[in-house]
Design a protein around this motif. Structure first.
Motif, mmCIF file in Angstrom:
data_model
loop_
_atom_site.group_PDB
_atom_site.id
_atom_site.type_symbol
_atom_site.label_atom_id
_atom_site.label_comp_id
_atom_site.label_asym_id
_atom_site.label_seq_id
_atom_site.Cartn_x
_atom_site.Cartn_y
_atom_site.Cartn_z
ATOM 1 N N SER A 79 1.087 -1.240 -0.147
ATOM 2 C CA SER A 79 0.052 0.259 0.069
ATOM 3 C C SER A 79 0.997 1.442 -0.165
ATOM 4 C CB SER A 79 -0.931 0.119 1.240
ATOM 5 O OG SER A 79 -0.266 0.220 2.490
ATOM 6 N N LYS A 80 0.233 2.327 -0.580
ATOM 7 C CA LYS A 80 1.079 3.533 -0.839
ATOM 8 C C LYS A 80 0.879 4.472 0.669
ATOM 9 C CE LYS A 80 1.966 3.478 -5.195
ATOM 10 N NZ LYS A 80 3.178 4.093 -5.986
ATOM 11 N N GLU A 104 1.449 10.159 -3.036
ATOM 12 C CA GLU A 104 1.573 8.889 -2.767
ATOM 13 C C GLU A 104 2.903 8.254 -3.067
ATOM 14 O OE1 GLU A 104 -1.764 6.880 -4.524
ATOM 15 O OE2 GLU A 104 -3.292 8.155 -3.653
ATOM 16 N N ASP A 131 5.714 4.999 -2.284
ATOM 17 C CA ASP A 131 5.858 3.633 -2.057
ATOM 18 C C ASP A 131 6.421 3.488 -0.809
ATOM 19 O OD1 ASP A 131 4.888 2.974 -4.359
ATOM 20 O OD2 ASP A 131 6.897 2.800 -5.462
ATOM 21 N N GLU A 147 -11.933 5.194 0.420
ATOM 22 C CA GLU A 147 -11.232 4.777 -0.722
ATOM 23 C C GLU A 147 -12.603 4.155 -1.497
ATOM 24 O OE1 GLU A 147 -8.044 1.470 -1.873
ATOM 25 O OE2 GLU A 147 -7.966 2.400 0.035
#
Length: 106
Positions: A2-3, A59, A61, A106
């Protein structure tokens, strides 16, 4: 994986709104490459025209990897290029205040 979502604010000097947008619309290819190389994506910057605050959203990593991007020559060159139109620290990095996340859907 997930970012990590980050949001922050910076301050643009009055009268440089068009110049700021112009410089970002012509973002150097090396900067684009560096942003992606260090795990950045979905990068947006918004201007509050009443206060001249810039609100950035990105965003990444990996936050540690992203923070390493500040040490690259291209990033430092970009900071130097932008330092005449926005509030900066002594090393020409933008004065940047992280914003606290309070809601996400989301």
């Amino acid at each position: 994986m997930s970012k990590v979502r980050r949001c922050f604010k910076m301050k643009l000097y009055k009268g440089y709104e068009e110049e700021y947008e112009k410089r970002h619309n012509n973002l150097w290819p090396e900067m684009k490459e560096m942003i992606h190389e260090y795990g950045g994506s979905n990068y947006s910057i918004y201007l509050d025209t009443e206060t001249n605050y810039l609100y950035g959203y990105i965003e990444v990593d990996d936050l540690d990897r992203w923070n390493e991007s500040a040490k690259t020559e291209i990033c430092k060159k970009w900071w130097d290029y932008m330092s005449d139109i926005m509030e900066t620290n002594p090393d020409n990095s933008p004065v940047c205040v992280d914003l606290k996340p309070v809601f996400f859907l989301e």
